[in-house]
Design a protein around this motif. Structure first.
Motif, PDB file in Angstrom:
ATOM      1  N   ASP A  69      71.471 -11.243   1.605  1.00 50.37           N
ATOM      2  CA  ASP A  69      72.182 -12.202   0.755  1.00 50.37           C
ATOM      3  C   ASP A  69      72.497 -11.634  -0.627  1.00 50.37           C
ATOM      4  O   ASP A  69      72.592 -12.370  -1.595  1.00 50.37           O
ATOM      5  CB  ASP A  69      71.336 -13.474   0.620  1.00 50.37           C
ATOM      6  CG  ASP A  69      72.120 -14.649   0.048  1.00 50.37           C
ATOM      7  OD1 ASP A  69      73.344 -14.714   0.275  1.00 50.37           O
ATOM      8  OD2 ASP A  69      71.505 -15.493  -0.622  1.00 50.37           O
ATOM      9  N   GLY A  70      72.653 -10.296  -0.708  1.00 48.57           N
ATOM     10  CA  GLY A  70      72.977  -9.679  -1.992  1.00 48.57           C
ATOM     11  C   GLY A  70      71.749  -9.255  -2.766  1.00 48.57           C
ATOM     12  O   GLY A  70      71.694  -9.416  -3.995  1.00 48.57           O
ATOM     13  N   SER A  71      70.752  -8.728  -2.069  1.00 50.60           N
ATOM     14  CA  SER A  71      69.508  -8.317  -2.715  1.00 50.60           C
ATOM     15  C   SER A  71      69.762  -7.304  -3.821  1.00 50.60           C
ATOM     16  O   SER A  71      70.624  -6.428  -3.703  1.00 50.60           O
ATOM     17  CB  SER A  71      68.544  -7.714  -1.683  1.00 50.60           C
ATOM     18  OG  SER A  71      68.120  -8.687  -0.760  1.00 50.60           O
ATOM     19  N   THR A  72      68.969  -7.415  -4.896  1.00 53.10           N
ATOM     20  CA  THR A  72      69.077  -6.466  -6.016  1.00 53.10           C
ATOM     21  C   THR A  72      67.903  -5.496  -6.051  1.00 53.10           C
ATOM     22  O   THR A  72      67.856  -4.614  -6.911  1.00 53.10           O
ATOM     23  CB  THR A  72      69.149  -7.233  -7.350  1.00 53.10           C
ATOM     24  OG1 THR A  72      68.007  -8.097  -7.470  1.00 53.10           O
ATOM     25  CG2 THR A  72      70.416  -8.085  -7.417  1.00 53.10           C
ATOM     26  N   ASP A  73      66.938  -5.663  -5.149  1.00 55.12           N
ATOM     27  CA  ASP A  73      65.859  -4.677  -5.020  1.00 55.12           C
ATOM     28  C   ASP A  73      66.201  -3.754  -3.855  1.00 55.12           C
ATOM     29  O   ASP A  73      67.366  -3.621  -3.484  1.00 55.12           O
ATOM     30  CB  ASP A  73      64.506  -5.364  -4.854  1.00 55.12           C
ATOM     31  CG  ASP A  73      64.414  -6.183  -3.563  1.00 55.12           C
ATOM     32  OD1 ASP A  73      65.400  -6.205  -2.785  1.00 55.12           O
ATOM     33  OD2 ASP A  73      63.363  -6.804  -3.320  1.00 55.12           O
ATOM     34  N   ASN A  74      65.221  -3.118  -3.250  1.00 56.18           N
ATOM     35  CA  ASN A  74      65.527  -2.188  -2.145  1.00 56.18           C
ATOM     36  C   ASN A  74      65.291  -2.811  -0.769  1.00 56.18           C
ATOM     37  O   ASN A  74      64.931  -2.126   0.191  1.00 56.18           O
ATOM     38  CB  ASN A  74      64.719  -0.900  -2.297  1.00 56.18           C
ATOM     39  CG  ASN A  74      63.217  -1.127  -2.185  1.00 56.18           C
ATOM     40  OD1 ASN A  74      62.727  -2.186  -2.578  1.00 56.18           O
ATOM     41  ND2 ASN A  74      62.493  -0.161  -1.659  1.00 56.18           N
ATOM     42  N   THR A  75      65.519  -4.121  -0.666  1.00 52.79           N
ATOM     43  CA  THR A  75      65.387  -4.806   0.626  1.00 52.79           C
ATOM     44  C   THR A  75      66.275  -4.164   1.688  1.00 52.79           C
ATOM     45  O   THR A  75      65.839  -3.931   2.829  1.00 52.79           O
ATOM     46  CB  THR A  75      65.744  -6.299   0.482  1.00 52.79           C
ATOM     47  OG1 THR A  75      64.774  -6.930  -0.354  1.00 52.79           O
ATOM     48  CG2 THR A  75      65.774  -6.993   1.832  1.00 52.79           C
ATOM     49  N   VAL A  76      67.520  -3.877   1.350  1.00 52.31           N
ATOM     50  CA  VAL A  76      68.455  -3.302   2.328  1.00 52.31           C
ATOM     51  C   VAL A  76      67.961  -1.955   2.823  1.00 52.31           C
ATOM     52  O   VAL A  76      68.052  -1.647   4.026  1.00 52.31           O
ATOM     53  CB  VAL A  76      69.868  -3.185   1.710  1.00 52.31           C
ATOM     54  CG1 VAL A  76      70.790  -2.380   2.611  1.00 52.31           C
ATOM     55  CG2 VAL A  76      70.457  -4.579   1.475  1.00 52.31           C
ATOM     56  N   GLU A  77      67.412  -1.131   1.931  1.00 54.99           N
ATOM     57  CA  GLU A  77      66.902   0.176   2.324  1.00 54.99           C
ATOM     58  C   GLU A  77      65.733   0.034   3.303  1.00 54.99           C
ATOM     59  O   GLU A  77      65.628   0.793   4.280  1.00 54.99           O
ATOM     60  CB  GLU A  77      66.456   0.978   1.093  1.00 54.99           C
ATOM     61  CG  GLU A  77      67.594   1.525   0.254  1.00 54.99           C
ATOM     62  CD  GLU A  77      68.327   0.457  -0.555  1.00 54.99           C
ATOM     63  OE1 GLU A  77      67.787  -0.669  -0.689  1.00 54.99           O
ATOM     64  OE2 GLU A  77      69.429   0.738  -1.032  1.00 54.99           O
TER      65      GLU A  77
END
Length: 323
Positions: free
Chosen positions: A41-49
């Motif tokens: 949902d547009g994470s700004t930490d390294n959730t996607v990584e």
């Protein structure tokens, strides 16, 4: 045989420190024919990584980013994940909770045994930062119908039901503009479609995180969340969907009572009588509508009016609603 594909759909936002534990619990499922769709949902930490590490590890994990044209929030991610899914069965899940290893197996097995049902319910247990079980959402009685649901005989959290895709495919799913009580609103609308279901109640099948790190536990959200409950208009649905049933009056009284209980919770959160009175004035019309559904004579009128006076003035009177 595991011929039925299950789609686990998880919205994610800034959960880099927790989502790995959730995805590890997906990997440990004894039922292996699943796909896990994570929509960021547009994470700004390294959730996607972190998610990409799991995608690289197992092709059953799939990562999508919420399209910019969809509203921000978990509901849009849940709906978008459903659109991308291929499973015959659908189970939405949260990115900071944990699946027990037999989470899918037990529910799919019940689908096989009960031909023609649209959903299988399960309940969860709450755990804290020390990984101690502190409570469960086990129902007070066997799941029955919409009246048990709206009278709080059982609670359905988002991960609880495993849905048959055929039932969901022609429905409006999660309200993408709603930020709070989305599970309550969604399940309520599904009940109005009179779906057939069974429930697995022998043991809890998932763990619900409680504590500072859980998104839904942020104290700043509490009053807004309760106000959403209070202003949620059950009666609109009642007039259009179940007005011809013999249960309408019972239904209206139950939902009216729940609404007043939510109003009381709003009062409890207010420190000053001035704030409580401002909220009372703000929702005066809603209160009038709700109380009109509950009054069956002079004694009821007295009790409800006394409840309103006590709740606004000194944050008391809750017991009057149960008499």
């Amino acid at each position: 045989m595991e011929k039925h594909l299950v789609s686990i759909i998880i919205p994610a936002y800034n959960r880099a420190s927790l989502i790995g534990e959730t995805l590890d619990s997906v990997l440990k499922q004894t039922y292996s024919n699943w796909e896990c769709i994570i929509v960021d949902d547009g994470s700004t930490d390294n959730t996607v990584e972190v998610i990409r590490m799991y995608v690289a590890k197992d092709k059953r994990f799939k990562l999508y980013l919420r399209p910019v044209y969809r509203p921000k929030g978990a509901n849009a991610c849940r709906n978008y994940g459903f659109e991308k899914s291929k499973g015959e069965y659908i189970n939405w899940f949260d990115c900071d909770d944990i699946l027990k290893s037999d989470f899918l197996e037990k529910k799919v097995e019940l689908f096989r045994k009960r031909k023609g049902i649209d959903a299988v319910f399960s309940y969860g247990a709450y755990f804290n930062a020390n990984n101690n079980i502190i409570d469960s959402s086990k129902p007070k009685k066997k799941y029955s119908d919409i009246f048990d649901y709206v009278s709080n005989q059982f609670h359905l959290s988002t991960p609880g039901p495993l849905w048959h895709r055929n039932f969901l495919s022609n429905k409006t799913l999660f309200d993408e503009e709603r930020q709070k009580i989305q599970d309550v609103e969604f399940h309520f609308r599904m009940f109005l479609h009179q779906f057939r279901f069974d429930s697995y109640e022998q043991d809890y099948l998932f763990l619900i995180r409680r504590g500072f790190d859980r998104i839904s536990s942020k104290k700043t959200l509490s009053t807004k969340k309760i106000e959403d409950v209070f202003t949620y208009n059950y009666f609109t649905y009642a007039s259009s969907d179940i007005v011809n049933t013999e249960y309408l009056e019972k239904y209206k009284k139950i939902t009216a009572l729940n609404t007043l209980k939510a109003f009381y919770e709003i009062m409890v959160y207010q420190k000053s009588i001035r704030n409580r009175y401002k909220i009372f004035k703000k929702y005066k019309l809603e209160i009038k509508k709700v109380t009109s559904e509950m009054k069956n004579g002079f004694s009821d009128s007295v009790k409800i009016n006394l409840f309103l006076i006590l709740s606004v003035s000194i944050k008391k009177g809750y017991s009057l609603l149960n008499k």
